[in-house]
Design an enzyme around this catalytic site. Structure first.
Site, PDB file in Angstrom:
ATOM      1  N   GLU A 129       9.399  25.540  -5.155  1.00 32.39           N
ATOM      2  CA  GLU A 129      10.400  26.170  -5.613  1.00 32.39           C
ATOM      3  C   GLU A 129      10.774  25.343  -6.828  1.00 32.39           C
ATOM      4  OE1 GLU A 129      15.221  27.630  -4.917  1.00 32.39           O
ATOM      5  OE2 GLU A 129      13.652  27.328  -3.319  1.00 32.39           O
ATOM      6  N   LYS A 141      13.754  32.839  -6.168  1.00 32.47           N
ATOM      7  CA  LYS A 141      12.810  31.692  -6.186  1.00 32.47           C
ATOM      8  C   LYS A 141      12.492  31.449  -4.676  1.00 32.47           C
ATOM      9  CE  LYS A 141      15.162  28.618  -8.400  1.00 32.47           C
ATOM     10  NZ  LYS A 141      16.264  29.469  -8.771  1.00 32.47           N
ATOM     11  N   THR A 142      13.455  31.294  -3.911  1.00 34.10           N
ATOM     12  CA  THR A 142      13.502  30.983  -2.495  1.00 34.10           C
ATOM     13  C   THR A 142      12.619  32.002  -1.675  1.00 34.10           C
ATOM     14  OG1 THR A 142      15.505  29.382  -2.558  1.00 34.10           O
ATOM     15  CG2 THR A 142      14.706  30.164  -0.394  1.00 34.10           C
TER      16      THR A 142
END
Length: 499
Positions: free
Chosen positions: A178, A134-135
């Site tokens: 995110e 995600k990051t």
């Protein structure tokens, strides 16, 4: 099986954010955090009276004061306005005096995700979800949009290395976030674009079962705005199962499904196809093409300044989001080539006595396996040593066999105690659970002492990776900074003597 309980606290007392009158006040607990400070600015720009507090004097507080926002250092109940909507994060608990005051006054309490959704309803909200990646993926999207002049806003869990921040308020239409599945807060958003990188059961302390975890992602796709785009990783087995469960939502209200990956694409009109990957130490490239209804709309080479095939895959997800937003793909791909990574994602923090020291946030076996592959490439002819801090007792318990498998590939392993975060200990589960199952490696309970043990085991030319989602990052940075080494040793000795 030991009983595993969710010890986190969700203080929100509203089902969802709603329209509020212009005279409404908002009070943010933890206002100095990167994401919360951007949220405060958003609420302020919408015309609301905003105030809040933070435990420490963060740099962001001065910026908020300059914008006309009232901020306090320290949490005290008398600071909470009697007519405010109070905004909290998952880190705020019931014993916080301001949260307790809000509850006593009967005030509405919104989770940060609810407030952020409220503020971004006029933006093209891009929400990146998944168990891993995600990051990096959200950072890539934000970085590339910024480079091509789209001036995005973003609120990301990590720090974009080049920018030195994980949050920013821009003037453009895109807002990249995110979306966190760990506590279910990603179900509070209503995105225009959803990117799902992978679905692998995690955070079972909250969800209780793999089935409930996967159902949450099905529910997440139901939050997509009418006419939005669902960007799915075709290489992930969990995402493939998701795609089979939500066929009725495809095309509803003009929504689009965009699949990306190296393998066979999912059913859908739009495909971001990656091929011919070539990887090297700290870099990688592949061919990429985008087709829409069978017509090729882009073809080129994707080059990254960071290593690992998983990073190329993340870039494919970013490109899918870019297509959904309607930006120039050639410019976007070029901009991706300038991305130098997110903080704590195979981040080089220094070198000491010929030992290269890296730091990474990896805490789940699948993402650790990908990280170790990239680390092995960087290690070259040197050995790969890892100092690992497990994150959560429940994750350690459920994944001990997988941890043992992935760490079998390193040359030397040191494991310290579990970083508990929100959990109470599980009897018989700790860092030594992993080394005992692996049958090798060293367990050193204190993280400072563990870091020193790993460093002293290294030789010039080796690569030492500090790994974990908790506080282990401080140890790697301190050891890499020569002037800090003595203080780290003293801290280790002090902690050992107290044990």
């Amino acid at each position: 099986m030991p009983e595993i309980k969710d010890s986190s606290t969700n203080l929100s007392n509203v089902a969802q954010a709603h329209e509020v009158p212009s005279y409404q006040a908002f009070y943010l607990i933890g206002i100095g955090g990167a994401g919360m400070s951007v949220l405060a600015q958003l609420l302020h720009d919408l015309g609301y009276h905003v105030s809040g507090s933070d435990q420490v004097q963060a740099d962001t507080l001065g910026q908020l004061r300059a914008a006309g926002i009232t901020v306090f250092v320290g949490h005290r109940e008398e600071q909470v306005p009697a007519n405010a909507i109070v905004v909290v994060t998952s880190a705020v608990h019931e014993d916080n005096p301001e949260a307790a005051r809000a509850k006593t006054l009967g005030l509405e309490i919104w989770h940060r995700s609810q407030a952020l959704d409220f503020c971004t309803r006029s933006h093209d909200l891009v929400a990146v979800a998944g168990a891993h990646g995600k990051t990096s993926t959200s950072s890539m999207i934000a970085h590339a949009l910024l480079k091509i002049g789209a001036d995005p806003s973003f609120a990301i869990g990590g720090v974009i290395a080049e920018l030195g921040t994980g949050a920013r308020l821009g003037s453009g239409s895109a807002f990249v976030i995110e979306a966190d599945e760990s506590d279910g807060s990603f179900l509070n958003y209503s995105p225009a674009v959803e990117v799902i990188t992978n679905i692998e059961p995690d955070h079972l302390d909250h969800w209780g079962s793999a089935e409930a975890f996967e159902q949450a992602f099905v529910d997440f796709t139901g939050r997509l705005r009418e006419g939005g785009a669902l960007v799915l990783c075709a290489d992930d087995a969990g995402v493939k199962r998701l795609a089979q469960r939500v066929p009725a939502r495809r095309g509803v209200g003009g929504s689009r499904v965009i699949s990306y990956g190296f393998g066979v694409p999912l059913a859908g009109d739009i495909v971001v196809q990656l091929s011919e990957p070539e990887l090297g130490p700290g870099h990688g490239h592949c061919q990429v093409s985008v087709t829409d209804a069978g017509q090729q709309v882009f073809h080129g080479q994707l080059e990254l300044r960071i290593g690992g095939q998983h990073m190329l895959l993340n870039a494919g997800g970013a490109l899918g989001a870019a297509y959904a937003l309607g930006v120039d793909l050639a410019q976007f791909v070029t901009a991706l080539g300038t991305f130098s990574g997110a903080s704590r994602r195979m981040q080089r923090v220094g070198e000491r006595d010929g030992v290269r020291i890296y730091d990474d946030y990896g805490h789940h076996p699948t993402e650790i396996a990908a990280t170790l592959q990239a680390a092995r490439d960087l290690a070259g002819s040197g050995r790969l040593l890892v100092c690992f801090q497990p994150h959560l007792y429940s994750r350690t318990y459920h994944n001990v066999d997988a941890f043992a498998r992935v760490f079998a590939a390193v040359d030397d392993l040191t494991v310290c105690s579990v970083y508990a975060a929100r959990e109470a200990p599980i009897p018989g589960v700790n860092g030594n659970t992993i080394t005992e199952r692996l049958g090798q490696g060293t367990y050193v309970a204190d993280m400072y002492a563990a870091g020193l043990h790993a460093f002293r085991s290294a030789r010039p030319g080796d690569l030492l990776l500090f790994l974990g989602a908790g506080s282990i990052t401080h140890v790697g940075h301190a050891i890499a900074a020569g002037h800090d080494f003595a203080s780290v040793e003293q801290a280790a000795q002090a902690k050992v003597s107290q044990a």
